[in-house]
Scaffold this motif. Sequence first.
Motif, short mmCIF file in Angstrom:
data_model
loop_
_atom_site.label_atom_id
_atom_site.label_comp_id
_atom_site.label_asym_id
_atom_site.label_seq_id
_atom_site.Cartn_x
_atom_site.Cartn_y
_atom_site.Cartn_z
N MET A 5 37.83 27.61 18.09
CA MET A 5 38.39 26.28 18.31
C MET A 5 37.43 25.47 19.17
N GLY A 6 37.47 24.18 19.00
CA GLY A 6 36.66 23.28 19.80
C GLY A 6 37.43 22.00 20.05
N ILE A 7 36.80 21.09 20.77
CA ILE A 7 37.45 19.81 21.03
C ILE A 7 36.51 18.67 20.69
N GLU A 8 37.09 17.54 20.39
CA GLU A 8 36.35 16.29 20.32
C GLU A 8 36.81 15.47 21.50
N TRP A 9 35.87 14.93 22.24
CA TRP A 9 36.13 14.19 23.46
C TRP A 9 35.96 12.71 23.17
N HIS A 10 37.02 11.93 23.31
CA HIS A 10 37.03 10.53 22.91
C HIS A 10 36.99 9.56 24.10
N LEU A 11 36.49 10.01 25.24
CA LEU A 11 36.48 9.15 26.43
C LEU A 11 35.63 7.90 26.21
N ARG A 12 34.44 8.07 25.65
CA ARG A 12 33.57 6.90 25.45
C ARG A 12 34.23 5.87 24.53
N LEU A 13 34.89 6.33 23.48
CA LEU A 13 35.58 5.44 22.55
C LEU A 13 36.71 4.68 23.26
N LYS A 14 37.50 5.42 24.05
CA LYS A 14 38.62 4.78 24.77
C LYS A 14 38.10 3.78 25.80
N MET A 15 36.97 4.12 26.44
CA MET A 15 36.38 3.17 27.39
C MET A 15 35.97 1.88 26.68
N THR A 47 29.64 11.47 28.62
CA THR A 47 28.70 11.76 27.53
C THR A 47 28.84 13.15 26.92
N GLN A 48 29.51 14.07 27.62
CA GLN A 48 29.65 15.44 27.12
C GLN A 48 31.11 15.88 27.23
N PRO A 49 31.59 16.66 26.27
CA PRO A 49 32.95 17.20 26.43
C PRO A 49 32.99 18.14 27.63
N PRO A 50 33.92 17.95 28.54
CA PRO A 50 33.96 18.79 29.74
C PRO A 50 34.45 20.20 29.40
N GLN A 51 33.87 21.20 30.07
CA GLN A 51 34.35 22.57 29.93
C GLN A 51 35.58 22.79 30.80
N ARG A 52 35.60 22.13 31.95
CA ARG A 52 36.74 22.18 32.86
C ARG A 52 37.03 20.75 33.30
N LEU A 53 38.30 20.44 33.44
CA LEU A 53 38.69 19.10 33.84
C LEU A 53 39.95 19.21 34.70
N ASP A 66 45.02 3.54 30.04
CA ASP A 66 46.35 3.33 29.49
C ASP A 66 46.54 4.13 28.20
N CYS A 67 46.34 5.44 28.32
CA CYS A 67 46.46 6.32 27.15
C CYS A 67 47.09 7.64 27.56
N GLN A 68 47.27 8.52 26.62
CA GLN A 68 47.81 9.86 26.84
C GLN A 68 46.69 10.88 26.72
N PRO A 69 46.85 12.09 27.28
CA PRO A 69 45.80 13.11 27.17
C PRO A 69 45.37 13.38 25.73
N GLY A 70 46.31 13.35 24.79
CA GLY A 70 45.99 13.60 23.39
C GLY A 70 45.10 12.52 22.77
N ASP A 71 45.04 11.35 23.42
CA ASP A 71 44.14 10.29 22.95
C ASP A 71 42.70 10.59 23.35
N LEU A 72 42.52 11.35 24.42
CA LEU A 72 41.18 11.68 24.90
C LEU A 72 40.66 12.99 24.32
N ILE A 73 41.56 13.95 24.12
CA ILE A 73 41.16 15.29 23.68
C ILE A 73 41.78 15.57 22.33
N GLU A 74 40.94 15.88 21.36
CA GLU A 74 41.41 16.26 20.02
C GLU A 74 40.95 17.69 19.75
N VAL A 75 41.91 18.58 19.57
CA VAL A 75 41.59 19.98 19.30
C VAL A 75 41.28 20.15 17.82
#
Length: 114
Positions: A5-15, A47-53, A66-75
């Motif tokens: 499993m991995g994640i896609e990190w959408h922080l830059r998009l939300k910013m 710029t990078q998906p965090p390993q720990r947050l 103004d978002c939810q955790p699921g908007d930032l992290i996509e499994v």
Amino acid sequence: MIRKMGIEWHLRLKMAERGLFHTSDLVPLLAERGVDLSREQVFRLVTQPPQRLSMDTLAALCDILDCQPGDLIEVKKVSRPVRKAAGPARPRRRCGAPRSAGRAAHENVFQAGC
């Protein structure tokens, strides 16, 4: 088989959706919410998906954007399952076959028990 499993990190998009185009823009906004990170740490966070947050950092990001955790992290599943590989097979020495020259003379005594 192992399911990877991995994640896609959408922080830059939300910013970008909120008009925040520089990573340094987040530093004071996080500090207002009690999260003190250096500019370098924020740059890596964006710029990078965090390993720990930490949950405090995640909560602050969600409040700022103004978002939810699921908007930032996509499994996501990684494209294909990974199979555990056995180690390389080690060739066995034939009974009576000589070992290295330095050890061969010493071990001739023990070869009778092969």
